[in-house]
Design a protein around this motif. Structure first.
Motif, short mmCIF file in Angstrom:
data_model
loop_
_atom_site.label_atom_id
_atom_site.label_comp_id
_atom_site.label_asym_id
_atom_site.label_seq_id
_atom_site.Cartn_x
_atom_site.Cartn_y
_atom_site.Cartn_z
N ASP A 40 0.80 -1.21 0.00
CA ASP A 40 0.00 0.00 0.00
C ASP A 40 0.84 1.27 0.00
O ASP A 40 0.29 2.38 0.06
N ASP A 41 2.15 1.14 -0.07
CA ASP A 41 3.00 2.32 -0.14
C ASP A 41 3.91 2.19 -1.35
O ASP A 41 4.90 1.48 -1.28
N PRO A 42 3.62 2.68 -2.50
CA PRO A 42 2.64 3.68 -2.89
C PRO A 42 1.29 3.10 -3.33
O PRO A 42 0.38 3.86 -3.65
N GLY A 43 1.14 1.80 -3.41
CA GLY A 43 -0.12 1.20 -3.83
C GLY A 43 -0.07 0.77 -5.28
O GLY A 43 0.85 1.11 -6.02
N PRO A 44 -1.06 -0.01 -5.71
CA PRO A 44 -1.12 -0.44 -7.11
C PRO A 44 -1.27 0.76 -8.03
O PRO A 44 -1.91 1.75 -7.68
N SER A 45 -0.67 0.66 -9.21
CA SER A 45 -0.79 1.75 -10.18
C SER A 45 -1.19 1.18 -11.53
O SER A 45 -0.68 0.14 -11.95
N CYS A 46 -2.13 1.87 -12.18
CA CYS A 46 -2.59 1.45 -13.50
C CYS A 46 -2.45 2.64 -14.45
O CYS A 46 -2.79 3.77 -14.09
N ALA A 47 -1.98 2.36 -15.64
CA ALA A 47 -1.84 3.39 -16.67
C ALA A 47 -2.59 2.90 -17.91
O ALA A 47 -2.36 1.79 -18.39
N ALA A 48 -3.50 3.73 -18.39
CA ALA A 48 -4.31 3.34 -19.54
C ALA A 48 -4.10 4.32 -20.69
O ALA A 48 -3.96 5.53 -20.48
N THR A 49 -4.06 3.77 -21.88
CA THR A 49 -4.07 4.57 -23.10
C THR A 49 -5.39 4.28 -23.80
O THR A 49 -6.27 3.61 -23.25
N ASP A 50 -5.52 4.72 -25.05
CA ASP A 50 -6.76 4.45 -25.79
C ASP A 50 -6.92 2.98 -26.12
O ASP A 50 -8.04 2.50 -26.30
N THR A 51 -5.80 2.25 -26.18
CA THR A 51 -5.88 0.85 -26.60
C THR A 51 -5.39 -0.15 -25.56
O THR A 51 -5.76 -1.32 -25.62
N ASP A 52 -4.56 0.29 -24.63
CA ASP A 52 -3.95 -0.65 -23.69
C ASP A 52 -4.08 -0.16 -22.26
O ASP A 52 -4.22 1.03 -22.00
N VAL A 53 -3.95 -1.10 -21.32
CA VAL A 53 -3.90 -0.77 -19.91
C VAL A 53 -2.84 -1.66 -19.24
O VAL A 53 -2.73 -2.84 -19.56
#
Length: 147
Positions: free
Chosen positions: A101-114
């Motif tokens: 939880d430090d820094p926690g899960p991170s997700c990055a999304a584009t128009d086609t991918d995540v």
């Protein structure tokens, strides 16, 4: 009378005397060998348990990242849905992965991918030893396309 006592004493000693058999000169060697080998056996035992715990922590992190990707890739998924789903998974999964939880899960999304990444440390069996864990999952975003 002393002669009778001496003769009786000799019979008792002769009756109770232990004859040395081959290998009897090493009597008491097994406890010494065990005392020498036991620390090595314990180190191997705890090392194998720690390796198993690291693999369970890696699996937990990967499953949380995949869960986050599945939530973030849905059509019109709200912002932060992947991080929230991954955090829910990790809270329910137990303490195999600590400090996630430090820094926690991170997700990055584009128009086609995540992409979702989960980092933390494996639970430590041996105090003072920590193993960093980082797992990333990837998926395509659901969207309408023209035929």
């Amino acid at each position: 009378m002393s002669r009778r006592l001496t003769a009786g004493w000799c019979r008792v000693v002769a009756a109770t005397r232990h004859r040395l058999l081959p290998g009897d000169a090493e009597r008491g060697g097994n406890p010494v060998e065990l005392a020498v080998a036991l620390p090595a056996i314990l180190v191997m035992l705890f090392a194998s348990i720690q390796v198993a715990v690291v693999f369970v922590a890696r699996s937990t992190a990967l499953n949380a990242a995949q869960s986050g990707v599945n939530a973030a890739r849905l059509y019109d998924a709200p912002t932060g849905a992947g991080e929230e789903r991954a955090a829910e998974f990790l809270q329910a999964a137990g303490d195999w992965l600590v400090d996630w939880d430090d820094p926690g899960p991170s997700c990055a999304a584009t128009d086609t991918d995540v992409n979702c990444t989960v980092t933390g440390k494996a639970l430590s069996v041996v105090p003072g030893v920590s193993f960093a864990v980082r797992q990333t999952a990837h998926g395509t975003v659901e969207r309408w396309t023209e035929p």
